[in-house]
Design an enzyme around this catalytic site. Structure first.
Site, PDB file in Angstrom:
ATOM      1  CE1 TYR A 124      -9.081  22.778  25.689  1.00 17.61           C
ATOM      2  CE2 TYR A 124      -7.813  20.876  26.413  1.00 17.61           C
ATOM      3  CZ  TYR A 124      -7.909  22.044  25.684  1.00 17.61           C
ATOM      4  OH  TYR A 124      -6.839  22.468  24.944  1.00 17.61           O
ATOM      5  CE  LYS A 171     -14.142  35.727  17.609  1.00 20.64           C
ATOM      6  NZ  LYS A 171     -13.270  36.642  16.873  1.00 20.64           N
ATOM      7  CG  ASP A 204     -10.126  37.974  17.155  1.00 21.28           C
ATOM      8  OD1 ASP A 204     -10.477  38.344  18.291  1.00 21.28           O
ATOM      9  OD2 ASP A 204     -10.811  38.210  16.145  1.00 21.28           O
ATOM     10  CG  ASP A 228      -4.138  24.061  24.714  1.00 21.38           C
ATOM     11  OD1 ASP A 228      -3.083  23.769  25.291  1.00 21.38           O
ATOM     12  OD2 ASP A 228      -4.536  23.482  23.691  1.00 21.38           O
TER      13      ASP A 228
END
Ligand code: ATP
Length: 337
Positions: A124, A171, A204, A228
């Site tokens: 972002y 991640k 995930d 988000d």
């Protein structure tokens, strides 16, 4: 005490859900002097920008705002007004409590988790460019300062709300430098809060675990983009976006807004669910030290949903926005007497 608060009605269903919320706040006994500020597509013609300077000036002065959703016109070269607001006011923490409500159809029970989303950087940051005509590049920024700050905030909330555990979502197995830094910071900060359990989960796997057993989770802290996605997904687990409030907290002020967008498909039809906005105002009241009024409003909303007689369309009912608002007010007054 009288509070000066900026009110941004927003667009789409924004004016309907903020009007509902203001009505309820008025009946709750808190004294608020609203400074109404318009922004978004409706002011572009007049000011040449969706976010005229008076928006930031008002929030910086009052330190607190209640905001409806604001859409940024697509394809006209304007940067997202929501992202700009967060960056300009340094609203570094986005807090979204996600819970089930008795009476609201949901596949789960007893979900009560909080997503703490880093709000200032990651993808972002808005740094992207074309490398060639056919290749675009977006740059993901992760800093120690922002990571330390958001994880520290997650532990602060966990302590304030007697929560048992904080999970860092990342991640880092793939983005070893950027998410790796976030994870290192999270582990270091967690080391200074031994009274609260901490572990980390890859994003995930976290998504799968959340859709299988959301009731197992407590406080989740993560970089911007994962926040988000997971917060919208988690909203879907408990009955939809119409139920999920949000707070953007920073050093220069705090902006409280529902997690949903402007939902133009249902705007102006008196069918929007104002619960997310009402519960955002409950978070706002706690932030400004009006916990008693906050509890009163929250209890009334919970009771109305539990009865299940007055549910809005998104929850399978037929009650309109205005009628729902009145039922909440009646319940609140009934509980007070
Ligand atoms: P944004 O990109 O601004 O987040 P979006 O297009 O992803 O917005 P929303 O506008 O948040 O999504 O809403 C998606 C759909 O969910 C809407 O079209 C609407 O049907 C439904 N919805 C969202 N908020 C509400 C609400 N408060 N009450 C009822 N339905 C809602």
């Amino acid at each position: 005490m009288k509070h000066n608060i900026t009110l941004i009605p927003g667009d789409g269903i924004g004016p309907e859900v903020t009007t509902a919320t203001v009505k309820i706040l008025e009946k709750s006994g808190v004294c608020i002097n609203w400074e109404i500020v318009r922004m978004g597509a409706e002011v572009i013609e007049e000011f040449g920008t969706p976010m005229p300077p008076y928006v930031l000036e008002s929030i910086k002065k009052n330190k607190v705002a209640l905001k409806g959703p604001v859409t940024t016109p697509v394809g006209k070269g304007f940067k997202s007004v929501n992202v700009t607001l967060r960056q300009e006011l340094n609203l570094y923490a986005n807090i979204r409590p996600i819970r089930t409500f008795e009476g609201v159809p949901s596949r789960f029970e007893n979900v009560d988790l909080i997503i703490v989303r880093e709000n200032s950087e990651d993808l972002y940051a808005g740094i992207e460019h074309m490398i060639t005509e056919d290749i675009a590049e977006s740059i993901k920024i992760i800093s120690k300062k922002a990571s330390d700050r958001i994880v520290e905030y997650a532990f602060k909330i966990a302590k304030e709300q007697n929560r048992k555990e904080v999970i860092a979502v990342h991640k880092a197995n793939i983005m070893k430098l950027s998410d790796g830094l976030f994870l290192r910071c999270a582990r270091n900060i967690a080391g200074t809060h031994k009274d609260i359990a901490f572990y980390d989960v890859i994003v995930d796997a976290m998504s799968m675990k959340l859709v299988m057993n959301p009731e197992k989770y407590d406080v989740l802290v993560m970089p911007n983009l994962y926040g988000d996605i997971l917060s919208d997904m988690a909203a879907g687990l408990v009955g939809g976006l119409g139920l999920v409030p949000g707070a953007n907290i920073g050093e220069e002020g705090a902006v409280f807004e529902p997690a949903h967008g402007s939902a133009p498909d249902i705007a102006g039809k008196n069918i929007a669910n104002p619960t997310a906005c009402i519960l955002s105002s409950v978070m706002m009241l706690r932030h400004i030290g009006e916990a008693k009024a906050a509890n009163k409003i929250e209890q009334a909303v919970v009771a109305v949903l539990k009865e299940g007689k007055h549910l809005t369309c998104d929850l399978g009912g037929t009650t309109g926005t205005i009628e729902f608002t009145q039922v909440v007010i009646d319940k609140m007054l009934e509980q007070t007497n």
